[in-house]
Design a protein around this motif. Structure first.
Motif, PDB file in Angstrom:
ATOM      1  N   LEU A 175      10.199   2.723  -0.969  1.00  0.00           N
ATOM      2  CA  LEU A 175      11.149   1.674  -0.617  1.00  0.00           C
ATOM      3  C   LEU A 175      10.676   0.837   0.572  1.00  0.00           C
ATOM      4  N   MET A 176       9.427   1.008   0.978  1.00  0.00           N
ATOM      5  CA  MET A 176       8.932   0.364   2.191  1.00  0.00           C
ATOM      6  C   MET A 176       8.865  -1.151   2.030  1.00  0.00           C
ATOM      7  N   ARG A 177       9.298  -1.847   3.086  1.00  0.00           N
ATOM      8  CA  ARG A 177       9.231  -3.302   3.151  1.00  0.00           C
ATOM      9  C   ARG A 177       8.471  -3.710   4.409  1.00  0.00           C
ATOM     10  N   ALA A 178       7.995  -4.945   4.422  1.00  0.00           N
ATOM     11  CA  ALA A 178       7.275  -5.442   5.599  1.00  0.00           C
ATOM     12  C   ALA A 178       8.158  -5.382   6.843  1.00  0.00           C
ATOM     13  N   GLY A 231      10.123   9.178   8.352  1.00  0.00           N
ATOM     14  CA  GLY A 231      11.163   9.568   7.425  1.00  0.00           C
ATOM     15  C   GLY A 231      11.637   8.493   6.476  1.00  0.00           C
ATOM     16  N   HIS A 232      11.002   7.340   6.479  1.00  0.00           N
ATOM     17  CA  HIS A 232      11.400   6.272   5.555  1.00  0.00           C
ATOM     18  C   HIS A 232      10.620   6.423   4.256  1.00  0.00           C
ATOM     19  N   ALA A 234       0.837  -1.206   0.000  1.00  0.00           N
ATOM     20  CA  ALA A 234       0.000   0.000   0.000  1.00  0.00           C
ATOM     21  C   ALA A 234       0.870   1.254   0.000  1.00  0.00           C
ATOM     22  N   PHE A 235       1.933   1.254   0.799  1.00  0.00           N
ATOM     23  CA  PHE A 235       2.832   2.411   0.813  1.00  0.00           C
ATOM     24  C   PHE A 235       3.462   2.635  -0.546  1.00  0.00           C
TER      25      PHE A 235
END
Length: 254
Positions: free
Chosen positions: A100-103, A95-96, A61-62
Motif C-alpha cells: 500500500l506504499m505511496r510516495a 510497520g506500513h 519498488a515497495f
C-alpha cells in the motif's frame, strides 16, 4: 500486459494520453540498430520534480517487492538519497504495508536514522537504517539501497558463499560486484557493525549477502537497486536448484 496498456502514458503537463506514433517507434528502432544507447537517468528542471520522480519510483519498488513476496512483518527497508540535500535520505515508515506504499508515505531521515521531514506520522526503522547509513557515507555513488527478507536470498545466504556464474543473468554479479558479510550479528544497533558492512561491500560492490540473513543491493538510482535485488533473488533461486550437485561435490571432498 497488452502493448496498448504499456504504451498508454498520461502526460503530467496536460493530462492527455500520449501514444507513440509508428514513425516514432521506427526512429527508436533505427537508433538502437545503429548502436545508440537507450535514454539513461533522466534530468529534471527542479529539485521538486526530481524528488517527486524518486519517491514515486521508490513507492513502486515497495509494491513490486510486496507482489514478489519479499515482505516479512516489519522487516526490510529501502532508502534513497535526497537530490537537494545529499546527507539526508528517504525511507519507508515502520510497520506500513509495502503493498500500500505511496510516495507521500516516505520519511526523510539523517545519517542516524532520525526522522527530520516527510510524513512523520509513523517512526522510521532507525535500527534498519544503520545498515544503510555507512554504505551511503562510504560510497557517494550509492544513492539507493534495498534490503528485504526474501525467501531464496535468505536460504542461499546460509551457505555464506557467492553466487556461481552458472547462467548469463548471474554474470551481472561477477567479481567485485558481489560481496559476502560473514559475521552478520542480527539487528544493527551500532556504527561499528554498520561500518563493517560498508567495508565488506567495498568500493565497487553492488550486492551484499548477509550470511544467515538475506540480501542487500545498492545503486545509483532506486530503480537500479530494486532491479538488482529482484535479479539477485532470482539468481539465488536458480542457484538453490543446483544445491544437490553442490552437496555431491562437497561430499567427495570429505
Amino acid at each position: 500486459m497488452a502493448p496498448q496498456a504499456t504504451q498508454d502514458i498520461v502526460s503530467r503537463e496536460n493530462g492527455k494520453r500520449w501514444l507513440p506514433t509508428a514513425k516514432q517507434d521506427q526512429s527508436a528502432l533505427e537508433a538502437l540498430s545503429q548502436g545508440t544507447p537507450l535514454r539513461g537517468i533522466p534530468t529534471f528542471p527542479s529539485f521538486h520534480e526530481h524528488r517527486t520522480h524518486i519517491l514515486e519510483h521508490m513507492a513502486a519498488a515497495f509494491r513490486i517487492f510486496a507482489r514478489n513476496g519479499y515482505t516479512e512483518g516489519m522487516a526490510g527497508h529501502n532508502s534513497v538519497r535526497d537530490p537537494e540535500h545529499p546527507h539526508t535520505f528517504w525511507t519507508n515508515p515502520l510497520g506500513h504495508a509495502w503493498a500500500l506504499m505511496r510516495a507521500s508515505d516516505m520519511i526523510l531521515v539523517n545519517y542516524e536514522g532520525k526522522a527530520i521531514g516527510g510524513n512523520m506520522s509513523r517512526p522510521s526503522n532507525s535500527a534498519g537504517f544503520f545498515i544503510h547509513s555507512s554504505l551511503h557515507k562510504a560510497r557517494p555513488d550509492v544513492n539507493a539501497a534495498c534490503h528485504a527478507h526474501s525467501i531464496h536470498g535468505k536460504a542461499w545466504s546460509a551457505f555464506g558463499r557467492p553466487l556461481e556464474m552458472i547462467n548469463q543473468d548471474a554474470c551481472v554479479f561477477y567479481g567485485e560486484a558481489q560481496a559476502i558479510y560473514k559475521d552478520f550479528g542480527g539487528v544493527v544497533f551500532d556504527d561499528a557493525e554498520s561500518q563493517r558492512l560498508a567495508d565488506a561491500l567495498g568500493p565497487k560492490g553492488k550486492v551484499l549477502m548477509l550470511t544467515n540473513h538475506g540480501l542487500l543491493t545498492v545503486g545509483e538510482t532506486v530503480d537500479e537497486a530494486a532491479y538488482l535485488f529482484t535479479l539477485m533473488e532470482r539468481s539465488c533461486q536458480i542457484q538453490l536448484k543446483q544445491t544437490p550437485r553442490l552437496l555431491m561435490g562437497w561430499k567427495r571432498c570429505i
